[in-house]
Write a protein that holds these residues in place. Structure first.
Motif, PDB file in Angstrom:
ATOM      1  N   ASP A   3       0.837  -1.203   0.000  1.00 36.12           N
ATOM      2  CA  ASP A   3       0.000   0.000   0.000  1.00 36.12           C
ATOM      3  C   ASP A   3       0.871   1.253   0.000  1.00 36.12           C
ATOM      4  OD1 ASP A   3      -2.174  -1.623   0.147  1.00 36.12           O
ATOM      5  OD2 ASP A   3      -2.440  -1.411   2.306  1.00 36.12           O
ATOM      6  N   ILE A   4       1.818   1.270   0.931  1.00 33.72           N
ATOM      7  CA  ILE A   4       2.664   2.444   1.076  1.00 33.72           C
ATOM      8  C   ILE A   4       3.468   2.671  -0.198  1.00 33.72           C
ATOM      9  CG2 ILE A   4       4.442   3.522   2.479  1.00 33.72           C
ATOM     10  CD1 ILE A   4       3.662   1.586   4.715  1.00 33.72           C
ATOM     11  N   ALA A   5       4.038   1.594  -0.730  1.00 30.77           N
ATOM     12  CA  ALA A   5       4.826   1.709  -1.955  1.00 30.77           C
ATOM     13  C   ALA A   5       3.979   2.303  -3.067  1.00 30.77           C
ATOM     14  CB  ALA A   5       5.358   0.335  -2.351  1.00 30.77           C
ATOM     15  N   GLY A   6       2.729   1.839  -3.164  1.00 28.62           N
ATOM     16  CA  GLY A   6       1.842   2.364  -4.197  1.00 28.62           C
ATOM     17  C   GLY A   6       1.544   3.835  -3.980  1.00 28.62           C
ATOM     18  N   LYS A   7       1.224   4.191  -2.746  1.00 28.06           N
ATOM     19  CA  LYS A   7       0.829   5.567  -2.463  1.00 28.06           C
ATOM     20  C   LYS A   7       1.973   6.537  -2.711  1.00 28.06           C
ATOM     21  CE  LYS A   7      -1.341   5.835   1.370  1.00 28.06           C
ATOM     22  NZ  LYS A   7      -1.977   6.079   2.685  1.00 28.06           N
ATOM     23  N   LEU A   8       3.186   6.134  -2.379  1.00 27.93           N
ATOM     24  CA  LEU A   8       4.322   7.048  -2.506  1.00 27.93           C
ATOM     25  C   LEU A   8       5.125   6.794  -3.786  1.00 27.93           C
ATOM     26  CD1 LEU A   8       5.605   7.115   1.187  1.00 27.93           C
ATOM     27  CD2 LEU A   8       4.004   8.632   0.056  1.00 27.93           C
ATOM     28  N   HIS A   9       4.684   5.873  -4.597  1.00 28.22           N
ATOM     29  CA  HIS A   9       5.385   5.542  -5.839  1.00 28.22           C
ATOM     30  C   HIS A   9       6.828   5.113  -5.561  1.00 28.22           C
ATOM     31  CE1 HIS A   9       1.875   7.260  -7.723  1.00 28.22           C
ATOM     32  NE2 HIS A   9       2.087   8.387  -7.068  1.00 28.22           N
ATOM     33  N   LEU A  10       6.952   4.198  -4.643  1.00 27.05           N
ATOM     34  CA  LEU A  10       8.273   3.686  -4.292  1.00 27.05           C
ATOM     35  C   LEU A  10       8.297   2.178  -4.491  1.00 27.05           C
ATOM     36  CD1 LEU A  10       9.124   5.550  -0.964  1.00 27.05           C
ATOM     37  CD2 LEU A  10      10.074   5.930  -3.227  1.00 27.05           C
ATOM     38  N   SER A  11       9.507   1.639  -4.494  1.00 29.60           N
ATOM     39  CA  SER A  11       9.631   0.189  -4.512  1.00 29.60           C
ATOM     40  C   SER A  11       9.335  -0.364  -3.120  1.00 29.60           C
ATOM     41  CB  SER A  11      11.038  -0.189  -4.943  1.00 29.60           C
ATOM     42  OG  SER A  11      11.427  -1.402  -4.355  1.00 29.60           O
ATOM     43  N   GLN A  12       8.838  -1.572  -3.082  1.00 29.19           N
ATOM     44  CA  GLN A  12       8.527  -2.172  -1.784  1.00 29.19           C
ATOM     45  C   GLN A  12       9.779  -2.304  -0.935  1.00 29.19           C
ATOM     46  OE1 GLN A  12       5.954  -5.423  -1.478  1.00 29.19           O
ATOM     47  NE2 GLN A  12       4.613  -4.862  -3.179  1.00 29.19           N
ATOM     48  N   ALA A  13      10.876  -2.659  -1.579  1.00 28.06           N
ATOM     49  CA  ALA A  13      12.118  -2.812  -0.824  1.00 28.06           C
ATOM     50  C   ALA A  13      12.541  -1.476  -0.214  1.00 28.06           C
ATOM     51  CB  ALA A  13      13.210  -3.355  -1.730  1.00 28.06           C
ATOM     52  N   THR A  14      12.343  -0.399  -0.957  1.00 31.30           N
ATOM     53  CA  THR A  14      12.687   0.926  -0.442  1.00 31.30           C
ATOM     54  C   THR A  14      11.838   1.259   0.774  1.00 31.30           C
ATOM     55  OG1 THR A  14      13.139   1.563  -2.702  1.00 31.30           O
ATOM     56  CG2 THR A  14      12.967   3.317  -1.089  1.00 31.30           C
ATOM     57  N   VAL A  15      10.565   0.990   0.646  1.00 31.00           N
ATOM     58  CA  VAL A  15       9.676   1.259   1.775  1.00 31.00           C
ATOM     59  C   VAL A  15      10.154   0.488   2.998  1.00 31.00           C
ATOM     60  CG1 VAL A  15       7.352   0.919   2.664  1.00 31.00           C
ATOM     61  CG2 VAL A  15       7.678   1.772   0.344  1.00 31.00           C
ATOM     62  N   ARG A  16      10.496  -0.757   2.803  1.00 32.75           N
ATOM     63  CA  ARG A  16      10.961  -1.546   3.944  1.00 32.75           C
ATOM     64  C   ARG A  16      12.226  -0.948   4.540  1.00 32.75           C
ATOM     65  NH1 ARG A  16       9.581  -6.798   1.537  1.00 32.75           N
ATOM     66  NH2 ARG A  16      11.787  -7.179   1.249  1.00 32.75           N
ATOM     67  N   ASN A  17      13.082  -0.449   3.683  1.00 37.67           N
ATOM     68  CA  ASN A  17      14.303   0.186   4.192  1.00 37.67           C
ATOM     69  C   ASN A  17      13.982   1.406   5.057  1.00 37.67           C
ATOM     70  OD1 ASN A  17      16.125  -1.579   3.197  1.00 37.67           O
ATOM     71  ND2 ASN A  17      16.522  -0.444   1.319  1.00 37.67           N
ATOM     72  N   TYR A  18      13.117   2.281   4.568  1.00 37.87           N
ATOM     73  CA  TYR A  18      12.776   3.469   5.333  1.00 37.87           C
ATOM     74  C   TYR A  18      12.130   3.079   6.651  1.00 37.87           C
ATOM     75  CZ  TYR A  18      13.894   6.556   1.480  1.00 37.87           C
ATOM     76  OH  TYR A  18      14.553   7.253   0.509  1.00 37.87           O
ATOM     77  N   LEU A  19      11.249   2.115   6.571  1.00 39.17           N
ATOM     78  CA  LEU A  19      10.589   1.661   7.785  1.00 39.17           C
ATOM     79  C   LEU A  19      11.628   1.136   8.769  1.00 39.17           C
ATOM     80  CD1 LEU A  19       7.739   2.251   7.760  1.00 39.17           C
ATOM     81  CD2 LEU A  19       7.322   0.202   6.435  1.00 39.17           C
TER      82      LEU A  19
END
Lengths: 201, 201
Positions: free
Chosen positions: A160-176
């Motif tokens: 969801d987050i990746a979609g909303k922010l137009h990011l890769s899922q792996a990137t989202v996991r990194n930020y998290l």
DNA sequence: GATCGTGCCTGACAAATGTCATGGGTCCGG
DNA sequence: CCGGACCCATGACATTTGTCAGGCACGATC
């Protein structure tokens, strides 16, 4: 006569404060709004001397409105009145040019007193809270980490987050993961709570 | 003269309501408390005709206090005054013997009016909220599912919850899974939010 | 112009989480 | 007495989440 604008979303609180402030001989409530985006237009119309702003408002944060007010109506002093004495809120309030920061904790009498002191040029800040804000330091989160964390508040998945922010899922996991590390917590949910408690969102 | 007890944790709100109610000619605030566990002792001491109770209080929920009051001081009518109009709250308030349920949304004038109506034997309930409570139905969660979910609110891990409730980790996961299924959500965090929104916690 | 912080990404791995099937226990209402 | 709820537990499984080590690009700062 001190002209006051009152921004507060809870109807009962707003009307109660308005009534009590109007009872004061030197204070007059000239505008009341329930949402953040009405603050600036209403202030430009009513020209208050002091704006009493809640932070967590629908539409737009009271802190953002405070920064706007400083530019658009510099004569108007801003007094933040909030439920939550979060260190980050106080910090951001000061950066937005607020002259005072009050928690909705003490008796209403404090409010009228604070209004008069602010108008006299004083700064009104809860001393304990000021200490907490200084000791807590500024937010350690990078803007992007903050974005990702705010997108995660309501239980959204990584996808969801990746979609909303137009990011890769792996990137989202990194930020998290970075946010979890910086907040000293063990998972997303705790990180969100910790960041919120400090007013970093 | 109508004697009123006021239970509300937010200092500013409490003092404001007390002042405004005292301005009414037929109303007198005879007791003010800030925590849930002070409600019953204070009521037994001050013998109010009506108790104005917030729900989310430190110490003990206003709903629990309401049930207690019904047993220990049946002459005292209970009027719930809360920020959140959650269907489950209304339902539980009624089960606890409350005579009225008000959201802190309308003007303060509503409050005095509600007090008088409750004392006259009427039931005061927001009609829209009543409809929502009926259409939402009762909580689908079993007591144990509720326990596990409440233990999960602050981001606790499965191990934490299992330890706190003296359960096996696998059992905790099962209850969590059941709760997620019943709330129609996708994970723990969403389930917690959904249950909270409905007042099932 | 090299370094640093930041934003963005990848891939791989371990750990936590969510799902399912299954079983045994209690207690209550038909 | 039986069926049906709820409670507690297992074990196996797929998925999601959190961690780590890297790589590339950009702008700011020194």
């Amino acid at each position: 006569m001190i002209k006051v604008l009152l921004a507060e979303d809870q109807g009962m609180m707003r009307s109660a404060l308005a009534l009590l402030l109007d009872l004061e001989e030197d204070i007059e409530v000239v505008a009341q709004v329930a949402t953040g985006d009405q603050i600036v237009p209403s202030a430009l119309d009513a020209r208050p001397d002091v704006a009493l702003l809640d932070i967590e408002l629908p539409g737009c944060s009271g802190l953002d409105a405070a920064a706007d007010l400083r530019d658009r109506l510099p004569s108007c002093k801003v007094l933040i009145v909030t439920t939550f004495g979060r260190p980050g809120y106080l910090r951001r309030a000061m950066e937005a040019g607020a002259c005072g920061f009050l928690v909705k904790d003490g008796p209403v009498g404090d409010l009228a007193a604070a209004i008069r002191r602010v108008l006299a040029g004083e700064r009104v800040i809860d001393p304990g809270l000021a200490a907490a804000a200084l000791s807590a330091g500024p937010s350690p989160l990078t803007p992007r980490e903050r974005d990702v964390l705010t997108a995660a508040v309501d239980g959204a998945t990584v996808a969801d987050i990746a979609g909303k922010l137009h990011l890769s899922q792996a990137t989202v996991r990194n930020y998290l993961s970075a946010a979890i590390g910086k907040t000293g917590t063990r998972n997303r949910m705790e990180a969100v709570r910790a960041a919120r408690r400090n007013g970093w969102l």
